[in-house]
Write a protein that holds these residues in place. Structure first.
Motif: not given
Length: 404
Positions: A31-35
């Motif tokens: 999973v990649i998350e910008a925050a």
């Protein structure tokens, strides 16, 4: 090469990763998350989670942790009036249970949901990478190459876009949307009150839009307060005294004195429906696929329904030895979700237009309709089943509380 890359580390993205990994532990998922890491801990909002979604969360092993902070909705009350009316007659009520011991919905703090889902992801060995976004992707015959904001690239068989209603991945995939702006904003805040709410949720239909009071634990309630955008911005910018005076006019005095807890924010409201949910090597889920009016409290629950359908599609394809990112496989997910989403989008749009006005003939007609529903138990049961997310025999297993 990954089997599945999820872009977006919110509730829907995390739930999709956990649901697939739990049913197919051999698949590699990230999973990649910008925050940045820890940003989710600052979210003070709460969400209504319907019974079908709680069944899914139970199957994937997180509901027991979430339920500690959850408030059951024991009853729903619907009124239709003007803000200045001294009395708000109740036109419709729903009892909260759809079966013994199971309410049709719970109110859950967003922080509790994300905490539980992140914990499950970590236990299953799903890597969550923060501070990254997808800047582009190329779909091939067997894989998708995703470019990331740090200059690196990741290869995956399936890319799942959970990057919000303004999804960049959706645009990169060339998927068009049906979109319009309601000219309204939803004010979201938490209030504390003197007297207990007894688990009762209320929705007041006011000329500017619905005003929902949703019960939380510890004598608190969550508000979703719809106003014309200019008025919403004025109220949010006002000091607490002005805001609480305006709030009390709409909330009423039955729960005593009100105090705003934490921040108050306004979010623009509109309708966004993706014309397709899939493209080669990519599937949209959650707000990337649909953004609807909060009048029915179904926005996040549509996302959880996406999760249940996508997870079953991916896992069953994998068990059959099929390519989980192939378009003909993903089309099963699309056929499962697109009609239900379109129907809910149209329903919320019609309800908002019907109730967000002060035209006397329309008011009389809608109140007459609410009165008919109130007097027909079978019709009320049908509506409560729909609100709780009951699906037919061909629905995703997770929503019925069954493992994939």
């Amino acid at each position: 090469m990954l089997d599945m890359l999820v872009v977006g580390g919110g509730y829907v993205g995390l739930a999709a990763a956990v649901a697939v990994k739990q049913a197919a532990p051999h698949l590699t998922i990230e999973v990649i998350e910008a925050a940045p890491s820890g940003a989710w801990e600052k979210d003070e909002r709460a969400s209504a989670i319907i019974a079908a979604a709680t069944r899914m969360l139970d199957v994937i092993g997180v509901w027991n942790e979430i339920t500690v902070d959850a408030q059951p909705i024991n009853r729903m009350v619907v009124t239709d009036s003007r803000t200045s009316d001294p009395v708000r007659p109740v036109f419709l009520t729903f009892d909260g249970e759809i079966e013994e011991g199971r309410p049709f919905a719970h109110m859950v703090p967003n922080v509790a949901m994300v905490r539980a889902l992140r914990g499950a992801a970590e236990r299953l060995g799903i890597a969550i990478r923060h501070g990254l976004s997808a800047t582009g992707f190329q779909s091939g015959s067997t894989r998708c190459t995703v470019s990331l904001s740090d200059g690196s690239a990741v290869e995956t068989r399936l890319l799942v876009a959970c990057d919000g209603v303004r999804s960049k991945l959706r645009d990169m995939a060339g998927i068009k949307t049906v979109t319009w702006d309601y000219g309204q904003s939803g004010i979201v805040a938490t209030v504390a009150h003197e007297r207990p709410h007894e688990g009762v949720a209320e929705e007041h239909f006011l000329p500017s839009g619905p005003f929902a009071i949703l019960p939380l634990t510890n004598n608190r309630s969550s508000l979703v307060w719809t106003e014309r955008t200019a008025e919403a911005n004025r109220l949010v910018a006002a000091d607490d005294l002005v805001f609480e005076e305006e709030l009390q006019r709409r909330f009423g005095h039955k729960l005593g004195e009100l105090t705003v807890v934490g921040d108050k924010r306004a979010f623009p409201l509109g309708l966004t429906l993706a014309r397709a949910f899939v493209a080669p090597r990519i599937a949209l889920a959650g707000d990337a696929a649909h953004g609807i009016h909060p009048i029915s409290g179904q926005g996040l629950n549509l996302g959880f329904k996406d999760v249940a359908a996508l997870a079953e599609t991916v896992v069953e394809a994998d068990r059959l030895g099929l390519d989980i990112g192939a378009l003909n496989v993903l089309e099963r997910y699309q056929s499962w979700r697109r009609f239900d989403t379109f129907r809910m989008g149209v329903t919320t749009d019609v309800l908002n237009r019907l109730f967000s006005n002060d035209i006397t003939p329309i008011r009389i007609a809608r109140d007459f309709g609410l009165g008919i529903v109130e007097r027909m138990p079978k019709l009320k049961s049908f509506f409560i089943d729909q609100a709780a997310g009951k699906s037919g025999e061909d629905g995703p297993k997770l929503l019925a509380g069954e493992a994939i």
